[in-house]
Design a protein around this motif. Sequence first.
Motif, PDB file in Angstrom:
ATOM      1  N   GLY A 146     175.131   2.570 -47.427  1.00  7.89           N
ATOM      2  CA  GLY A 146     174.066   3.079 -48.117  1.00  7.89           C
ATOM      3  C   GLY A 146     172.764   2.265 -47.975  1.00  7.89           C
ATOM      4  N   HIS A 147     173.210   0.856 -47.614  1.00  7.02           N
ATOM      5  CA  HIS A 147     172.050  -0.288 -47.495  1.00  7.02           C
ATOM      6  C   HIS A 147     171.061   0.563 -46.080  1.00  7.02           C
ATOM      7  CE1 HIS A 147     173.884  -3.067 -49.861  1.00  7.02           C
ATOM      8  NE2 HIS A 147     174.812  -2.840 -49.471  1.00  7.02           N
ATOM      9  N   SER A 148     171.808   1.074 -45.272  1.00  8.64           N
ATOM     10  CA  SER A 148     170.995   1.615 -44.044  1.00  8.64           C
ATOM     11  C   SER A 148     169.768   2.394 -44.300  1.00  8.64           C
ATOM     12  CB  SER A 148     171.993   2.201 -43.012  1.00  8.64           C
ATOM     13  OG  SER A 148     172.323   3.457 -43.266  1.00  8.64           O
ATOM     14  N   HIS A 149     169.941   3.393 -45.438  1.00 10.10           N
ATOM     15  CA  HIS A 149     168.797   4.064 -45.967  1.00 10.10           C
ATOM     16  C   HIS A 149     168.025   3.671 -47.031  1.00 10.10           C
ATOM     17  CE1 HIS A 149     171.005   5.837 -49.004  1.00 10.10           C
ATOM     18  NE2 HIS A 149     172.308   6.116 -47.975  1.00 10.10           N
ATOM     19  N   GLY A 151     151.462  -6.689 -35.440  1.00  9.70           N
ATOM     20  CA  GLY A 151     151.619  -6.882 -36.909  1.00  9.70           C
ATOM     21  C   GLY A 151     152.747  -7.414 -37.116  1.00  9.70           C
ATOM     22  N   ARG A 152     152.901  -8.009 -38.218  1.00  7.37           N
ATOM     23  CA  ARG A 152     154.134  -8.719 -39.083  1.00  7.37           C
ATOM     24  C   ARG A 152     154.528  -8.193 -40.317  1.00  7.37           C
ATOM     25  NH1 ARG A 152     152.563 -14.566 -38.368  1.00  7.37           N
ATOM     26  NH2 ARG A 152     153.087 -14.501 -36.425  1.00  7.37           N
ATOM     27  N   GLY A 153     155.620  -8.051 -40.116  1.00  4.28           N
ATOM     28  CA  GLY A 153     156.346  -7.389 -41.716  1.00  4.28           C
ATOM     29  C   GLY A 153     157.718  -8.136 -41.631  1.00  4.28           C
ATOM     30  N   LEU A 154     158.305  -8.014 -42.878  1.00  2.01           N
ATOM     31  CA  LEU A 154     159.513  -8.513 -43.253  1.00  2.01           C
ATOM     32  C   LEU A 154     160.316  -7.547 -44.206  1.00  2.01           C
ATOM     33  CD1 LEU A 154     159.459 -10.077 -46.327  1.00  2.01           C
ATOM     34  CD2 LEU A 154     157.961 -11.418 -45.284  1.00  2.01           C
ATOM     35  N   ALA A 155     161.485  -8.001 -44.236  1.00  2.00           N
ATOM     36  CA  ALA A 155     162.368  -7.216 -45.235  1.00  2.00           C
ATOM     37  C   ALA A 155     163.711  -8.018 -45.906  1.00  2.00           C
ATOM     38  CB  ALA A 155     163.212  -5.814 -44.449  1.00  2.00           C
ATOM     39  N   LEU A 156     164.044  -7.851 -46.725  1.00  4.23           N
ATOM     40  CA  LEU A 156     165.259  -8.667 -47.277  1.00  4.23           C
ATOM     41  C   LEU A 156     166.481  -7.728 -47.740  1.00  4.23           C
ATOM     42  CD1 LEU A 156     165.938 -11.602 -48.288  1.00  4.23           C
ATOM     43  CD2 LEU A 156     165.133 -10.872 -50.536  1.00  4.23           C
ATOM     44  N   ARG A 208     173.131 -12.411 -47.462  1.00  6.94           N
ATOM     45  CA  ARG A 208     171.842 -12.386 -47.671  1.00  6.94           C
ATOM     46  C   ARG A 208     171.138 -12.596 -46.392  1.00  6.94           C
ATOM     47  NH1 ARG A 208     173.587 -15.992 -51.485  1.00  6.94           N
ATOM     48  NH2 ARG A 208     173.824 -15.177 -53.507  1.00  6.94           N
ATOM     49  N   LEU A 209     170.243 -11.807 -45.769  1.00 12.99           N
ATOM     50  CA  LEU A 209     169.381 -11.709 -44.809  1.00 12.99           C
ATOM     51  C   LEU A 209     167.715 -11.527 -44.993  1.00 12.99           C
ATOM     52  CD1 LEU A 209     170.294 -11.104 -41.058  1.00 12.99           C
ATOM     53  CD2 LEU A 209     168.577  -9.701 -41.955  1.00 12.99           C
ATOM     54  N   ALA A 210     167.066 -12.405 -44.604  1.00 11.36           N
ATOM     55  CA  ALA A 210     165.676 -11.963 -44.381  1.00 11.36           C
ATOM     56  C   ALA A 210     165.098 -12.028 -43.037  1.00 11.36           C
ATOM     57  CB  ALA A 210     164.820 -13.053 -44.980  1.00 11.36           C
ATOM     58  N   LEU A 211     164.443 -10.940 -42.738  1.00 13.95           N
ATOM     59  CA  LEU A 211     164.136 -10.544 -41.335  1.00 13.95           C
ATOM     60  C   LEU A 211     162.595 -10.306 -41.121  1.00 13.95           C
ATOM     61  CD1 LEU A 211     165.393  -9.733 -38.527  1.00 13.95           C
ATOM     62  CD2 LEU A 211     165.266  -7.403 -39.105  1.00 13.95           C
ATOM     63  N   LEU A 212     162.221 -10.892 -40.072  1.00 15.06           N
ATOM     64  CA  LEU A 212     160.637 -11.070 -39.923  1.00 15.06           C
ATOM     65  C   LEU A 212     160.475 -10.249 -38.390  1.00 15.06           C
ATOM     66  CD1 LEU A 212     157.871 -13.609 -40.076  1.00 15.06           C
ATOM     67  CD2 LEU A 212     158.336 -12.578 -38.198  1.00 15.06           C
ATOM     68  N   ALA A 213     159.550  -9.200 -38.697  1.00 15.51           N
ATOM     69  CA  ALA A 213     159.504  -8.364 -37.266  1.00 15.51           C
ATOM     70  C   ALA A 213     158.000  -8.551 -36.922  1.00 15.51           C
ATOM     71  CB  ALA A 213     159.716  -6.971 -37.428  1.00 15.51           C
ATOM     72  N   SER A 227     178.563  -8.203 -39.821  1.00 19.22           N
ATOM     73  CA  SER A 227     178.516  -7.070 -38.817  1.00 19.22           C
ATOM     74  C   SER A 227     177.399  -6.150 -39.212  1.00 19.22           C
ATOM     75  CB  SER A 227     179.983  -6.493 -38.687  1.00 19.22           C
ATOM     76  OG  SER A 227     180.372  -5.825 -40.003  1.00 19.22           O
ATOM     77  N   SER A 228     177.383  -5.771 -40.324  1.00 22.53           N
ATOM     78  CA  SER A 228     176.153  -4.756 -40.828  1.00 22.53           C
ATOM     79  C   SER A 228     174.888  -5.187 -41.461  1.00 22.53           C
ATOM     80  CB  SER A 228     176.981  -3.655 -41.751  1.00 22.53           C
ATOM     81  OG  SER A 228     177.969  -3.139 -41.066  1.00 22.53           O
ATOM     82  N   ILE A 229     174.831  -6.481 -41.863  1.00 22.27           N
ATOM     83  CA  ILE A 229     173.704  -7.254 -42.490  1.00 22.27           C
ATOM     84  C   ILE A 229     172.297  -6.821 -41.826  1.00 22.27           C
ATOM     85  CG2 ILE A 229     173.958  -9.276 -41.612  1.00 22.27           C
ATOM     86  CD1 ILE A 229     173.308  -8.377 -45.257  1.00 22.27           C
ATOM     87  N   ALA A 230     172.179  -6.796 -40.787  1.00 23.08           N
ATOM     88  CA  ALA A 230     170.931  -7.093 -40.011  1.00 23.08           C
ATOM     89  C   ALA A 230     170.467  -5.768 -39.708  1.00 23.08           C
ATOM     90  CB  ALA A 230     171.074  -7.591 -38.543  1.00 23.08           C
ATOM     91  N   THR A 231     171.277  -4.589 -39.475  1.00 17.36           N
ATOM     92  CA  THR A 231     170.720  -3.388 -39.248  1.00 17.36           C
ATOM     93  C   THR A 231     170.119  -2.732 -40.436  1.00 17.36           C
ATOM     94  OG1 THR A 231     172.879  -2.972 -37.752  1.00 17.36           O
ATOM     95  CG2 THR A 231     171.755  -0.816 -38.793  1.00 17.36           C
ATOM     96  N   PRO A 232     170.231  -2.711 -41.440  1.00 18.60           N
ATOM     97  CA  PRO A 232     169.392  -1.936 -42.520  1.00 18.60           C
ATOM     98  C   PRO A 232     168.130  -2.581 -42.808  1.00 18.60           C
ATOM     99  CG  PRO A 232     171.834  -2.626 -43.422  1.00 18.60           C
ATOM    100  CD  PRO A 232     171.502  -3.308 -42.117  1.00 18.60           C
ATOM    101  N   ALA A 233     167.874  -4.092 -42.231  1.00 19.08           N
ATOM    102  CA  ALA A 233     166.423  -4.751 -42.435  1.00 19.08           C
ATOM    103  C   ALA A 233     165.679  -4.178 -41.172  1.00 19.08           C
ATOM    104  CB  ALA A 233     166.871  -6.212 -42.363  1.00 19.08           C
TER     105      ALA A 233
END
Length: 713
Positions: A519-522, A576-581, A588-593, A683-689
């Motif tokens: 469910g995190h993936s969507h 452009g720069r964006g982030l997600a938590l 917990r993972l914070a991801l900057l793109a 294993s699945s923490i980065a994919t949803p972000a």
Amino acid sequence: MADSGSMKGLTRRDLLKIVTLSGGGLALGWVWPARAETNEPAAPRSPDPFEPNAWINIHADGRIQVRLARAEMGQGVMTSLAMLLAEELEVGLDQLQIEPAPVAPAYVNYLLGEQATGGGTSTRDAWNTLREAGALARTLMIAAAAQTWGVPESECRARRAQVHHADGTRRLTYGELAATATRLPAPSSVELKAKPDWTLIGTSPRRLDTPLKVRGAAHFGLDVRLPGMLYATIARCPVIGAQISGWNGQAAHAVPGVIDVFAVRYGIAVVAETSWAALTGHARLEVECRPRVNTAVTTERLHSRLRIGLNGRAPVALKEGDVSRALARAALEIESVYEVPFQAHACMEPMNCTADVRPDGCDIHVPTQSPAATRETARHLTGLSAERIRVHTTFLGGGHGRRREQDFVQDAVELSQRLGRPVQVIWTRADDLQHDYYRPMTLHRLRGGLDAAGEPVAWFHRVVGPSVLARRDPGRLRDGIDSLMTDGAVSLPYRLPHRRLEYRRADTPVPIGLWRGDGHSHNAFATECFLDELARAGGRDPLELRRQLLAESPAHLALLDRLAEYWAAPVPEGQGRGLALVEAMGSRLALLAEVSVEDGKIRARRFVAVLDGGQVVNPDAVRAQIESGIVFGLTATLKGAITFSDGQVEQADFGDYPLLRFDEMPEVESILIDSDAPPGGVSSIATPAVAPAVANALLALLGRPFRTLPIRL
């Protein structure tokens, strides 16, 4: 699957038992007590919380065999789990012989409720179990040496499968001590090593599976070879809901090496002496289906069906405060709808299974995430008792939840039982893509209210989509709520005074299942993108708004603090720069793109991930999981979508379901926060972000939101 009824009332303390093997060896095993349907005497109770996940076999010749109860599918558990045990056993990884564990209640993954691998649970479930198993063995080895020498145990120390005496002149190997240790009583407790004394945990040794794969010695499902084995493929109706009404196997039968063509439960089987003949015959098989088309199943119709659920009433999964009143009083209200398509698993190794069914037993060689479910499937089909069915788990060429299903196992067991010979069933790439259990299509309606200062005061989220639990585990549905579908939306870490989450079930004929991140993936796509839209509408910096909403959560703030310097750096021109938590699986993972648009195409340039995953067992393995999760998520964000026309999946190979290519791989920097907390799942923490981080970067770059996946300009 394990008999859940036999597990009731049992504690982990019931599960420790020392078993003496013939030949002078010491076996330290996790076995089920007598009341759980075993003939073994009940184990003495222990005060320690042991879990039944793995066991050690120490032979008189010095061999140390370790059984791995989780599937190695590229995530590195063969190494990481061995590290936990070896750390306390005081042996080197090079001294272990690792073999897959058999199916037994002792190997149940308590976080999943069955003997299975998935959901980032392997290290979390094994953290105490394997260390305590190793410590128990070490304690007995030291006790055996002390007894042999007639000295106090305090004068003995274990190191690299040997016990050394403090005088520096005496030592005994574990193999030499095995027979003596067999006669010793189990200790009532064991002492785990202190963190400063660790020599393996927290390091990055070479992976144990890599040399096997480099040498071609690693056995995947498609590598299985048994005497007298046949190969088979099965043609299914490509139209959802259709049944085979006729078929012509003459052209298939004419292929040299094809032995037979006949109907089975789920399609038409082509059986051959070689895999090439089976695949060639499969391509030449003519199958008629009724109905030939299913005009009710198209992407547009399925989408319209879900859109109905955006309005009207829906079960409430969470309610805090009064959202309706808060929205009515808000200075500004924003509403957005986010759309997520069906996604395939697209494992590199297509589904396959080899079964050898005999009157007296059954052996199944299979790349599976669920060996217990595999045995139960064979038991149901063959009528054999569970004790007569052996499951041999091979290496897996990817899983992502797909290999917890049983369709490919059913194929092989049915054919072997019918033919009386071992049969390896092979799926083609088209079979894989067109007969998957897909990540569900979902729609998300979000409404947010801002006060005059631009601060969020109300948050409404409705998730609309089919129910995964309704098919896999309907007993877990509560008041119409599928917890798998609301994962990540229920547990938002942000402090919002008024919040309401609803789930509107909208089932479709499309088969759905578990997918990396579930469910995190969507939900993360919808919630993290909407938060950036609120920030933009209120004139707020996205990172600073998150900091404000997480002011009472130091753990989350620590992630953003580590990203702050990257966020504050000048944005490269044209990017452009964006982030997600994301918070999931105890991590917990914070991801900057950082994203650009080049020649009309979106290009992900760089990701910076900050992970708080508790104690890091193997840093390189964790970084690899973050990187692979980003690859998987970026494919789904920019490329992947399963679409339907006249009831059929339109994608048949990687030409029309493209994956991320080497030249599209962004730079990835992973920052791991040191922690004394137990390990979380990674294993699945980065994919949803990935999707929200990319979409938010495009919002910053182009000034407009992107609310539909895959993202198109």
